[in-house]
Design a protein around this motif. Structure first.
Motif, PDB file in Angstrom:
ATOM      1  N   PHE A  84       8.928  29.613  32.027  1.00 47.30           N
ATOM      2  CA  PHE A  84       8.635  29.659  33.471  1.00 47.30           C
ATOM      3  C   PHE A  84       7.153  29.977  33.643  1.00 47.30           C
ATOM      4  O   PHE A  84       6.520  30.537  32.748  1.00 47.30           O
ATOM      5  CB  PHE A  84       9.515  30.699  34.186  1.00 47.30           C
ATOM      6  N   ASP A  85       6.618  29.615  34.793  1.00 46.26           N
ATOM      7  CA  ASP A  85       5.190  29.901  34.997  1.00 46.26           C
ATOM      8  C   ASP A  85       4.913  30.611  36.321  1.00 46.26           C
ATOM      9  O   ASP A  85       3.767  30.689  36.756  1.00 46.26           O
ATOM     10  CB  ASP A  85       4.351  28.620  34.863  1.00 46.26           C
ATOM     11  N   ASP A  86       5.974  31.131  36.931  1.00 50.76           N
ATOM     12  CA  ASP A  86       5.814  31.812  38.213  1.00 50.76           C
ATOM     13  C   ASP A  86       5.373  33.268  37.982  1.00 50.76           C
ATOM     14  O   ASP A  86       6.147  34.068  37.452  1.00 50.76           O
ATOM     15  CB  ASP A  86       7.157  31.766  38.961  1.00 50.76           C
ATOM     16  N   PRO A  87       4.152  33.615  38.374  1.00 48.21           N
ATOM     17  CA  PRO A  87       3.669  34.984  38.140  1.00 48.21           C
ATOM     18  C   PRO A  87       4.542  36.035  38.819  1.00 48.21           C
ATOM     19  O   PRO A  87       4.667  37.156  38.321  1.00 48.21           O
ATOM     20  CB  PRO A  87       2.261  34.985  38.754  1.00 48.21           C
ATOM     21  N   GLU A  88       5.161  35.659  39.941  1.00 46.45           N
ATOM     22  CA  GLU A  88       6.007  36.638  40.632  1.00 46.45           C
ATOM     23  C   GLU A  88       7.232  36.995  39.819  1.00 46.45           C
ATOM     24  O   GLU A  88       7.688  38.137  39.818  1.00 46.45           O
ATOM     25  CB  GLU A  88       6.448  36.086  41.986  1.00 46.45           C
ATOM     26  N   LEU A  89       7.781  35.999  39.135  1.00 47.18           N
ATOM     27  CA  LEU A  89       8.946  36.268  38.287  1.00 47.18           C
ATOM     28  C   LEU A  89       8.543  37.170  37.121  1.00 47.18           C
ATOM     29  O   LEU A  89       9.259  38.107  36.764  1.00 47.18           O
ATOM     30  CB  LEU A  89       9.551  34.945  37.785  1.00 47.18           C
ATOM     31  N   LEU A  90       7.376  36.921  36.559  1.00 38.46           N
ATOM     32  CA  LEU A  90       6.888  37.778  35.474  1.00 38.46           C
ATOM     33  C   LEU A  90       6.688  39.205  35.971  1.00 38.46           C
ATOM     34  O   LEU A  90       7.016  40.170  35.284  1.00 38.46           O
ATOM     35  CB  LEU A  90       5.569  37.228  34.909  1.00 38.46           C
ATOM     36  N   GLU A  91       6.203  39.305  37.183  1.00 38.29           N
ATOM     37  CA  GLU A  91       5.995  40.636  37.752  1.00 38.29           C
ATOM     38  C   GLU A  91       7.329  41.351  37.977  1.00 38.29           C
ATOM     39  O   GLU A  91       7.454  42.549  37.717  1.00 38.29           O
ATOM     40  CB  GLU A  91       5.210  40.518  39.065  1.00 38.29           C
ATOM     41  N   ARG A  92       8.332  40.595  38.415  1.00 38.28           N
ATOM     42  CA  ARG A  92       9.663  41.206  38.607  1.00 38.28           C
ATOM     43  C   ARG A  92      10.249  41.648  37.269  1.00 38.28           C
ATOM     44  O   ARG A  92      10.878  42.704  37.161  1.00 38.28           O
ATOM     45  CB  ARG A  92      10.611  40.218  39.300  1.00 38.28           C
ATOM     46  N   TYR A  93      10.079  40.822  36.252  1.00 38.38           N
ATOM     47  CA  TYR A  93      10.530  41.213  34.904  1.00 38.38           C
ATOM     48  C   TYR A  93       9.837  42.515  34.495  1.00 38.38           C
ATOM     49  O   TYR A  93      10.474  43.465  34.041  1.00 38.38           O
ATOM     50  CB  TYR A  93      10.227  40.098  33.897  1.00 38.38           C
ATOM     51  N   THR A  94       8.529  42.554  34.705  1.00 41.84           N
ATOM     52  CA  THR A  94       7.752  43.732  34.303  1.00 41.84           C
ATOM     53  C   THR A  94       8.183  44.960  35.087  1.00 41.84           C
ATOM     54  O   THR A  94       8.359  46.045  34.515  1.00 41.84           O
ATOM     55  CB  THR A  94       6.253  43.446  34.491  1.00 41.84           C
ATOM     56  N   ASP A  95       8.366  44.793  36.397  1.00 40.27           N
ATOM     57  CA  ASP A  95       8.829  45.922  37.222  1.00 40.27           C
ATOM     58  C   ASP A  95      10.143  46.471  36.671  1.00 40.27           C
ATOM     59  O   ASP A  95      10.346  47.690  36.609  1.00 40.27           O
ATOM     60  CB  ASP A  95       9.085  45.461  38.674  1.00 40.27           C
TER      61      ASP A  95
END
Ligand SMILES: [Zn+2]
Ligand SMILES: [Zn+2]
Length: 257
Positions: A129-140
């Motif tokens: 995936f390349d959606d930064p928001e999804l990466l941020e949610r994973y990180t959160d």
């Protein structure tokens, strides 16, 4: 110095691992492991739905402990056995999870965040995936999990298969590394990913760890007894050691729980 402890061992109860519990114990002994931790995929608490079958059912917890406690006793003079689970942090049901496990002699949890909310409704974070928001949610989610203090270490902290901008990836990786450092828990170099040439361990993630000064630990993530004993296992253990050393980070050999 070879690997002598592995806390990341599955059993066939999760539905995608093979071999008998005893075969794992004997394979680990043959591989020179002195401290063996089982951490099979934890069941979802009752009432939390059933998704694709990637974990045991709550009804199987009893059999898991019965079998492993008996093996612990039987093999006590040859190997030290520990019993825990690999768990996701789903904030909505984490209290229920802990309540469910309170009835059992569970020694530890590894954080293995494959999904963000749960696998019935969600996206496997190991799909590209390349959606930064999804990466941020994973990180959160991972940071919140670490902050609960409930986890012994973070398994495959780099499982999110983000294909976007590397600077974005590094910034989020650093947040996970910082949280783990503050909590005093190691980050896993996942040797299953290494032997299967998966997208993790991802060097970029461990560059962030090197900047933050994290401690690392090797985890076989064994889904078969041969993951201790075959040629690829020996190679993965060696490569894992080299990988950890290349970042100049301290490698934790054994954990006191
Ligand atoms: Zn698994
Ligand atoms: Zn695992």
């Amino acid at each position: 110095m070879p690997m002598t402890a592995n806390y990341h061992t599955h059993t066939k109860r999760c539905g995608h691992a093979s071999g008998e519990d005893r075969e794992y114990v004997e394979a680990a002994i043959r591989a020179g492991i002195k401290v063996l931790g089982f951490a099979d995929h934890v069941p979802l608490p009752p009432g939390q739905g059933t998704g694709p079958r990637i974990r045991m059912e709550p009804e199987q917890i009893g059999d898991y402990f019965d079998s492993l406690l008996a093996l612990r006793e039987e093999y006590a003079d040859r190997i030290e056995l520990h019993i825990g689970f690999e768990a996701e942090y789903f904030s909505r049901s984490f209290y229920e999870l802990q309540t469910m496990l309170a009835d059992w002699p569970c020694e530890y949890l590894l954080l293995g965040q494959h999904f963000l909310r749960d696998e019935t409704a969600d996206f496997y974070i190991g799909r590209p995936f390349d959606d930064p928001e999804l990466l941020e949610r994973y990180t959160d989610t991972v940071v919140a999990a670490i902050e609960t203090g409930a986890f012994l270490y973070v398994a495959h902290p780099d499982i999110a298969r983000f294909t976007g901008d590397e600077a974005v990836y590094l910034a989020q990786a650093r947040r996970i590394c910082r949280a783990a450092k503050e909590a005093g828990i190691p980050l896993e170099v996942n040797l299953l990913g290494m032997r299967e040439l998966r997208w993790y361990p991802r060097g970029l993630f461990f560059e962030a760890a090197a900047e933050e000064g994290n401690k690392l630990i090797l985890g076989l993530d064994a889904h078969s007894p041969k993951h201790f004993t075959d040629r690829e296992a020996a190679e993965a253990m060696r490569d894992g050691l080299d990988f950890a050393e290349s970042f100049g980070l301290e490698l934790v050999r054994e954990l006191r729980q």
